[in-house]
Scaffold this motif. Sequence first.
Motif, PDB file in Angstrom:
ATOM      1  N   GLN A  93       1.926   3.323  -4.734  1.00 50.44           N
ATOM      2  CA  GLN A  93       2.958   3.127  -5.759  1.00 50.44           C
ATOM      3  C   GLN A  93       2.699   1.861  -6.566  1.00 50.44           C
ATOM      4  OE1 GLN A  93       7.101   4.210  -4.895  1.00 50.44           O
ATOM      5  NE2 GLN A  93       7.646   2.082  -5.268  1.00 50.44           N
ATOM      6  N   PHE A 123      12.665   4.779  -6.866  1.00 51.61           N
ATOM      7  CA  PHE A 123      11.305   4.600  -6.346  1.00 51.61           C
ATOM      8  C   PHE A 123      11.316   3.990  -4.947  1.00 51.61           C
ATOM      9  CE2 PHE A 123      11.211   4.010 -10.993  1.00 51.61           C
ATOM     10  CZ  PHE A 123      10.322   5.005 -11.363  1.00 51.61           C
ATOM     11  N   SER A 181       6.266  10.324  -8.412  1.00 47.26           N
ATOM     12  CA  SER A 181       6.337   8.965  -8.961  1.00 47.26           C
ATOM     13  C   SER A 181       4.950   8.472  -9.377  1.00 47.26           C
ATOM     14  CB  SER A 181       6.957   8.012  -7.940  1.00 47.26           C
ATOM     15  OG  SER A 181       6.141   7.867  -6.794  1.00 47.26           O
TER      16      SER A 181
END
Length: 295
Positions: free
Chosen positions: A125, A185, A270
């Motif tokens: 991420q 997130f 994401s």
Amino acid sequence: MWILILCLFCVSIYAISVVEHWSIYRHWDFMYPFSAFASSFVQEDVKPRMHDRTFLQTAPILFIVAAVLSVSVLPFAKEFILVKLGTAALFINAAFAYIMVSMVLAGWAPNGLYSMVGGWRFLGQLIAYSMPIVMAITSTVMRAESMDMTEIVKSQYELWNIIYQPLGFILFYLASLALAFLPPFDIPNSLGELSGGVFSEYTGKKLLIFRIGRLILIFSLALATANLFLGGWFGPFLPGFVWIFLKTGAVAISYFFFGRLMPRLRHDHSLEWSWKYGTPLALINILWVGILLLL
């Protein structure tokens, strides 16, 4: 002045903790920061059976140090910066990169399934969202023609960057949510998905350090947003340091309200959003700023 700024910083961290508690439980508890601190401080420090001792001790300290370092080069007022660097904009991104390192160490150290998966998810991420962050910062540097944070703020005297380059602001804002693993997130440390993810094996003072570091990280990202896109200390009537904290507080509070309005993104979704849309849009924003400067 420094004592006043330190007091405002402590009040900001307290307020962020209270608002975060409200965003989760939907009721106000102004004693929550004190009770959470006390309960974590006296909690037994349970260590996993086959843990990596060095990484287990290092990860929380590295996390909070990285968050504090990012704050140190950001202006609290026109002449009030802890460390004045000519390359402060570059240093901010470098400090944020060590958040990734600390999370990987935190996931690896306990030798537990949930924490390890959470750590690797956070690695993916942060790598994905570090690109929109660094390119959004680059666009503000282009306008100021300097990496000095003071010069970046001064370049917004007539027009804030949120108006000059709104796309850059949106990308930096969303990437900040991902870096601080805030909704939507928050898959790397979600209770429903991974029983706490990266922090699932941490208790006591180590967990307390992570929690305080995360609050400082949220404050740092909000302060960076205020300086890079919202005109920093510029504002009518009130002193510059008051405007800095008002803007920082507004951005930090908006993180919790905005994130809760969106459905939680699946991890692969994401990453897909950042690589397919966020990074190309950040390049378009740099092109847009370049065209405006030429004109």
